[in-house]
Scaffold this motif. Structure first.
Motif, PDB file in Angstrom:
ATOM      1  N   ILE A 117       0.853  -1.177   0.000  1.00 36.84           N
ATOM      2  CA  ILE A 117       0.000   0.000   0.000  1.00 36.84           C
ATOM      3  C   ILE A 117       0.893   1.233   0.000  1.00 36.84           C
ATOM      4  O   ILE A 117       1.722   1.414   0.899  1.00 36.84           O
ATOM      5  CB  ILE A 117      -0.923   0.022   1.224  1.00 36.84           C
ATOM      6  CG1 ILE A 117      -1.802  -1.232   1.254  1.00 36.84           C
ATOM      7  CG2 ILE A 117      -1.788   1.282   1.219  1.00 36.84           C
ATOM      8  CD1 ILE A 117      -2.701  -1.321   2.469  1.00 36.84           C
ATOM      9  N   VAL A 123      -3.192   0.140  -3.742  1.00 37.93           N
ATOM     10  CA  VAL A 123      -2.737  -1.211  -3.432  1.00 37.93           C
ATOM     11  C   VAL A 123      -2.195  -1.858  -4.704  1.00 37.93           C
ATOM     12  O   VAL A 123      -2.894  -1.924  -5.719  1.00 37.93           O
ATOM     13  CB  VAL A 123      -3.880  -2.074  -2.865  1.00 37.93           C
ATOM     14  CG1 VAL A 123      -3.363  -3.474  -2.512  1.00 37.93           C
ATOM     15  CG2 VAL A 123      -4.493  -1.413  -1.648  1.00 37.93           C
ATOM     16  N   ALA A 144      -6.356   3.201   0.694  1.00 30.11           N
ATOM     17  CA  ALA A 144      -6.236   2.008   1.534  1.00 30.11           C
ATOM     18  C   ALA A 144      -5.336   2.292   2.730  1.00 30.11           C
ATOM     19  O   ALA A 144      -4.307   2.968   2.615  1.00 30.11           O
ATOM     20  CB  ALA A 144      -5.686   0.841   0.729  1.00 30.11           C
ATOM     21  N   THR A 158      -9.122  -5.201   2.014  1.00 26.18           N
ATOM     22  CA  THR A 158      -8.476  -3.907   2.245  1.00 26.18           C
ATOM     23  C   THR A 158      -9.433  -2.987   2.978  1.00 26.18           C
ATOM     24  O   THR A 158     -10.652  -2.999   2.741  1.00 26.18           O
ATOM     25  CB  THR A 158      -8.032  -3.244   0.925  1.00 26.18           C
ATOM     26  OG1 THR A 158      -9.180  -3.045   0.083  1.00 26.18           O
ATOM     27  CG2 THR A 158      -7.009  -4.104   0.208  1.00 26.18           C
TER      28      THR A 158
END
Length: 774
Positions: A117, A123, A144, A158
């Motif tokens: 991340i 991500v 995220a 996530t």
């Protein structure tokens, strides 16, 4: 008096290059200089308390994550790299560097994928085996903040700054479910052991549990005293541990929704973890780690964890050891029940090392040179203590409930270390003609730990014992000096010389490299190949499938690659019934007659294992035995191979070993792999040759029809065909490039094709040389 002592010493053999009197004079001058330089110093045997020193540290730990099943540890470091550890094998996988500035890096439980991340909340997934980017996850509602894989690695959860939780299909990188979970950002996620439930914790001080398959709510819990910063399912799946940024850890009963126990960290920040057995750990900005019994709240111990803040805590391995990391860049392993520090993981720019309380260590080749002990203004790299302190898989041994060690250390290094001998190289011969006998003196000074063995390495290769022709030793003012004269034959061009001497505990002192250029035009070197492949043993129960085809493929590839690099190729191939002990030993001993400018490649494919204190290779006549010790009778040992290669004049040697341990359990195999790494690495170090080796547990599983070869040979063949050409990318393939290529490719491919780790033993310790030229 000094001259009399020197003249009385034994002369081992006549020296054709320098007159005997000239050699004696040269030794006398070198020893006299060393004695004069250190006169008046009292260096009687003593121990010096050392401190640990690290060169080129990778910096502070910015992120730490343990996979759902507890097998893999992901570390995000200040230099921007992600280092993933296989905790069962105790090795670090090849590092990768995510794009952008990563904030979090989470490894999947199958060890194949890393979710990174970035600072802007994107991500991105990476293939850990190839270190290539698989792609970014598009469709995330907000940035995220957290990630967690399901145990099978097929789904990734996530949590985002907008309070949403998204479930992703990993192979397709597409969202399966998006849940508007919380009113505040989601900074904590957890998945239960069977992957059916996902828990999320938000800035709204609430915890929610979701059905991973349907995305429907399976529970909601509130009443916490702060934002949720930590979540962990209990091993039985009936409770969920939740921690807040106020420092409170609660156990929530999933059936009733009640918090049946709470423990406060007594002023610590919200860095916490809890083990399956009910031990809680809290860390703070003061570097202290508090160990507390859960749920009683009884404090077991507070230990000085790190210099600077403790950033991350977690429990891993079968023994549920506490793993901590902090701003000082160290990762430490603790016995949570006693608060005792067991080992430390150190990461450098291009390597890693693990060190325990007694001084045992493991590490990559570069890491063992970057990390060492500092004592009396001297830096002693870990590499120098390999003889009695090197313990492959050290981290894994401490994480195993049945910890056992291959090395029985002679003493605790942290209590005191004996300084290794001081080693210097002297080149008294004025001639610089290639191919002519040349004098090299290794002058060794005792610094308190005594003088044991003295070795000379010429162009990286250990010179044979018969090259030692004269030595002298004196003692003056408590100072022992030994000078050893060797005879070598330099090759045309640049030649390097390096001396090594051992003292107490086998600790090595090493000279700097002396480099000289020698004139002469030598012919192209000749390539000598000894290839052994055994499918059919005299005992059918030992039958293998790919060893002979693999050996033949290696020979064919080397012969094709040899054009332009070698004047001729000499092949001594032994397959099946021809691969008897007598024939293999004869082929190895036959290398003693090769020219020093030639290149030697040895390839062994068949059954191999570790017995007692050595690695052994089984010849054709081997039969199934009741005990490992019985296999040693009639086998070929690593010591025999080492001695044969040291006796060979050739300075450039590559050894490839593809061995099978059929019938071994996974646990036994993983333990044996680490034993093998110790013995084969020692063979590589002492002989000064380059070695790449790999063991496989199950012949049928590792020899894949889809590849057409065993995995090890497939990777080596790809490397020889040009894929290993790297840094510099010049169209040539060298022995060291093959080693580095196999070291990176084999772990990832074994995971991809076999779902089972195969960690190569890759040691580029000998001289480098080309195996394929453009």
């Amino acid at each position: 008096m000094l001259a009399a002592i020197l003249m009385a010493a034994h002369v081992c053999a006549p020296w054709p290059a320098l007159a005997q009197s000239d050699v004696t004079d040269a030794i006398t001058n070198s020893v006299t200089h060393s004695v004069t330089e250190s006169i008046g110093r009292n260096l009687e045997a003593n121990l010096v308390k050392p401190t640990l020193s690290v060169k080129q540290s990778a910096g502070a730990v910015r992120g730490q994550a343990i996979s759902t099943d507890g097998r893999y540890l992901g570390l995000l470091l200040a230099d921007g790299t992600v280092r993933v550890w296989d905790l069962e094998l105790g090795v670090q996988r090849p590092s990768l560097k995510p794009k952008g500035q990563a904030q979090i890096a989470v490894p999947s439980p199958d060890g194949r994928t890393v979710a990174a991340i970035s600072a802007d909340g994107v991500v991105t997934l990476y293939d850990l085996g190839t270190r290539r980017e698989l792609g970014s996850l598009s469709g995330q509602k907000g940035a995220a903040l957290a990630a967690a894989f399901t145990p099978d690695g097929k789904l990734l959860a996530t949590g985002a700054a907008d309070g949403s939780v998204t479930l992703w299909t990993v192979d397709k990188r597409t969202p399966k479910q998006t849940l508007q979970a919380h009113a505040g950002g989601v900074r904590a996620l957890a998945v239960n052991s069977d992957g059916t439930l996902v828990a999320s914790g938000g800035g709204d001080r609430a915890v929610k549990v979701w059905d991973a398959k349907t995305g429907k709510s399976a529970g909601e819990f509130g009443g916490f005293d702060g934002e949720i910063s930590y979540l962990q399912f209990a091993p039985d799946g009936k409770r969920l541990f939740a921690g807040t940024n106020a420092g409170t850890l609660s156990a929530v009963d999933l059936a009733t929704g009640k918090s049946d126990a709470k423990v406060n960290s007594a002023g610590k920040t919200a860095v916490m973890a809890v083990s399956g057995s009910g031990l809680a750990a809290f860390g703070g900005s003061d570097g202290q780690i508090a160990l507390i019994e859960f749920p009683s709240g009884r404090e077991i111990k507070t230990v000085p964890g790190h210099q600077g803040a403790v950033r991350f805590l977690g429990f891993g391995g079968k023994a549920q050891r506490l793993i901590s990391s902090g701003d000082d860049g160290a990762v430490r392993l603790w016995d949570a029940a006693s608060g005792e520090k067991l080992a430390e993981v150190i990461t450098t720019a291009s390597g890693w090392a693990v060190i325990d309380r007694q001084g045992r260590f493991d590490g990559s080749e570069q890491g063992m040179n970057d990390v060492g002990w500092h004592a009396r203004d001297q830096n002693i790299p870990l590499e120098s203590l390999s003889d009695q302190f090197f313990e492959p898989g050290l981290l894994a041994r401490y994480l195993d409930e049945k910890a056992s060690f291959a090395t029985k250390v002679p003493a605790n290094v942290t209590d005191g270390i004996a300084l290794p001998p001081k080693v210097e190289i002297d080149l008294p011969d004025a001639s610089r003609a290639a191919g002519k006998p040349f004098t090299v003196l290794v002058v060794v000074t005792d610094q308190g730990g005594g003088i044991d063995q003295v070795r000379l390495y010429h162009n990286g290769k250990s010179v044979q014992p018969g090259s030692l022709i004269q030595q002298r030793e004196v003692e003056a003012k408590g100072q022992r000096i030994r000078a050893v004269a060797f005879q070598v034959k330099p090759v045309p061009g640049i030649n390097t010389f390096r001396g090594v001497a051992t003292g107490l505990w086998g600790i090595e002192g090493e000279s700097g490299r002396a480099t000289e250029t020698f004139t002469g035009n030598g012919p192209l070197p000749k390539l000598h190949i000894v290839a052994v492949g055994i499918n059919k043993y005299s005992d059918p129960r030992l039958t293998l499938g790919y060893s002979v085809p693999d050996a033949k493929a290696i020979v064919d590839q080397l012969q094709r690659s040899a054009k332009g690099a070698f004047s001729d190729v000499d092949v001594h191939a032994l397959y099946d019934g021809d691969a008897t002990r007598a024939n293999i030993v004869a082929a190895l001993k036959g290398l003693s007659g090769v020219d020093e400018n030639d290149v030697v490649v040895v390839y062994l494919a068949g059954h191999g294992t570790v017995v007692r204190d050595d690695w052994i290779f089984l010849p054709h006549e081997a039969t199934v035995q009741k005990t490992f010790e019985d296999y040693r009778k009639g086998a070929i040992t690593a010591h025999e191979i080492q001695d044969a290669l040291v006796a060979a004049q050739a300075q450039r040697v590559l050894v490839m070993i593809d061995s099978c341990q059929s019938g071994a359990t996974v646990e036994t195999f993983e333990r044996q792999q680490n034993f093998e790494r110790r013995y084969i690495r020692n063979f590589s170090r002492v002989a000064g040759v380059t070695v790449i080796a790999a063991s496989r547990r199950d012949q049928a599983a590792i020899e894949l029809p889809s590849l057409g070869h065993g995995l090890f040979t497939y990777v080596v063949l790809k490397g020889l065909d040009g894929d290993a050409d790297d840094a510099p990318h010049d169209g040539n393939v060298t022995a060291h490039e093959i080693v580095q290529y196999a070291d990176v490719q084999i772990p990832g491919m074994s995971k991809r094709y076999l779902n089972e780790p195969q960690v190569p033993m890759a040691f580029a310790l000998g001289a480098d040389f080309s195996l394929r030229v453009k």
